[in-house]
Design an enzyme around this catalytic site. Structure first.
Site, PDB file in Angstrom:
ATOM      1  N   HIS A  18       0.809  -1.103   0.074  1.00  0.00           N
ATOM      2  CA  HIS A  18      -0.163   0.104   0.059  1.00  0.00           C
ATOM      3  C   HIS A  18       0.907   1.373   0.049  1.00  0.00           C
ATOM      4  O   HIS A  18       0.663   2.079  -0.718  1.00  0.00           O
ATOM      5  CB  HIS A  18      -0.716  -0.084   1.065  1.00  0.00           C
ATOM      6  N   GLU A  19       1.968   1.514   0.852  1.00  0.00           N
ATOM      7  CA  GLU A  19       2.711   2.601   1.160  1.00  0.00           C
ATOM      8  C   GLU A  19       3.763   2.570  -0.320  1.00  0.00           C
ATOM      9  O   GLU A  19       3.990   3.620  -0.435  1.00  0.00           O
ATOM     10  CB  GLU A  19       3.420   2.372   2.346  1.00  0.00           C
TER      11      GLU A  19
END
Length: 420
Positions: A18-19
């Protein structure tokens, strides 16, 4: 111990992917990424590379990518402030010492009159020894030094707000997007490793002591007809069986090239609204790289629909907040899933990845969806929202999310440890 390791690896993968989406598109747009963090709280491990601080933090409750300009800068030069300046070979300021100037005896101490580190990259001030007004050019990659910690300055062209709406939208949307892509990859692996359901009405496993076993069904049987009506797909076969609880059905199957009639009575099983028929068989599986691709997209889509339906029920009051699970509940479920096998653990990981993507796209302050909403409002208004007002909204939203996390965690603890 196995559960702890599996949970850490699963959590780390979901948050990292995600990051990384946020990180990659921030870098691609030329934004200054100050930190790439997995977890919250005190740092456990960290290193700096290519302008970015990479950290692993103590509390496994998420992660973040800190981009210059998304939040107010911690350090701001003000008139009358005394700072130390160090210079590079080109004569430009490359270090601005905020405090502990005695530890930097080579620094030139000046009293700041004006400073523009966003656009012009200059510091105007007076040399405290000579009382002479001077103008210093600042290198675009200069550092503040406060408490002996270095923080790179962020000229406006490296800040989040300086980029186009499209670049900012993509930087925010990329996190959830990567979670959907991770889910697709995992479902592809599952589809290829385990096989994907055939479209034809071909029987895979036959459960013991089931109506199908009593009737004499065998793995590999292909159902051609039910009560004389042709069957073209597994879905059609399944719908007829489910609609016929405790009714005798005559099925014509292809068994090793021969047609055989089999009579079976589906057992009545309680469904959501009414009883449905089941005979205790599973569809046959086939391994195919080409078919695994659409299968992986379809499974991600189906999980997305399921999660969105549950979110809608939560909003409309059909689900209570007690139905939500936080990290404690997810850990408990992970422990149970691991005991059923590695493939089920992979499916659980894919489902959580979809969940993380959808939750982050909800138009709530402090989440990616909330920030995307503000970009949409900016597009409609033709000008951005006041950064201070937007910051207050996100701060309040973040505080409410933390409160919700505490409530959900307490519910998990009560449910798991006090209610069995």
């Amino acid at each position: 111990m196995n559960t702890i390791i599996a949970f850490i690896l699963m959590f780390g993968l979901l948050v990292f992917v995600h990051e990384f989406g946020h990180y990659y598109f921030a870098k691609r747009a030329g934004m200054l990424v100050r930190e790439f963090a997995i977890g919250f709280g005190p740092k456990v491990f960290s290193f700096v590379k290519n302008e970015t601080l990479y950290t692993i933090r103590l509390i496994p409750a998420g992660g973040y990518v800190r981009v210059a300009g998304e939040d107010p800068e911690i350090i701001d030069l003000k008139p009358g402030q005394h700072v130390g300046l160090e210079f590079n070979a080109d004569g430009k300021v490359n270090k601005i010492i905020i405090n502990n100037k005695s530890k930097h005896p080579q620094a030139r101490v000046v009293e700041v009159d004006k400073a523009d580190l966003d656009h012009r990259l200059i510091i105007e001030g007076f040399d405290i020894d000579e009382e002479e007004r001077l103008v210093f050019e600042v290198d675009e990659k200069a550092f503040y030094i406060m408490d002996e910690q270095e923080t790179q300055i962020a000229p406006y062209n490296r800040q989040f707000a300086s980029k186009t709406k499209g670049q900012r939208f993509m930087q925010l949307f990329a996190g959830p997007l990567m979670n959907f892509l991770l889910s697709i990859v995992i479902f592809f692996i599952l589809g290829f490793a385990q096989g994907i359901p055939t479209e034809e009405a071909i029987i895979g496993n036959v459960q013991q002591d089931s109506p199908a076993e009593e009737a004499g069904f065998q793995p590999g049987d292909e159902v051609l007809q039910i009560d004389g009506n042709a069957i073209g797909s597994w879905e059609e076969f399944q719908s007829i069986v489910q609609a016929s609880p405790e009714e005798e059905l005559t099925m014509t199957v292809n068994r090793n090239g021969e047609q055989v009639d089999v009579e079976v009575v589906p057992a009545a099983v309680k469904g959501q609204d009414k009883e449905i028929g089941q005979i205790g068989i599973q569809v046959a599986l086939e391994r195919s790289v080409l078919k695994s691709i659409p299968y992986s997209v379809e499974q991600t889509y189906e999980w997305s629909k399921l999660i969105l339906t549950n979110v809608t029920k939560l909003i409309t009051g059909q689900f209570s907040i007690e139905a939500l699970s936080g990290p404690v509940g997810i850990y408990d479920t992970t422990d149970k899933v691991i005991q059923t096998g590695f493939m089920n653990f992979l499916m659980w990981t894919a489902a959580l990845s979809v969940n993380l993507g959808i939750i982050n796209l909800l138009p709530l302050p402090a989440l990616d969806g909330g920030r995307l909403l503000f970009i949409g409002i900016e597009a409609v208004r033709g000008k951005p929202m006041d950064p201070q007002k937007e910051g207050i909204v996100h701060f309040i939203g973040f505080a409410l999310l933390i409160l919700l996390m505490l409530v959900v965690t307490w519910n998990d603890i009560q449910r798991i440890f006090f209610q069995g």
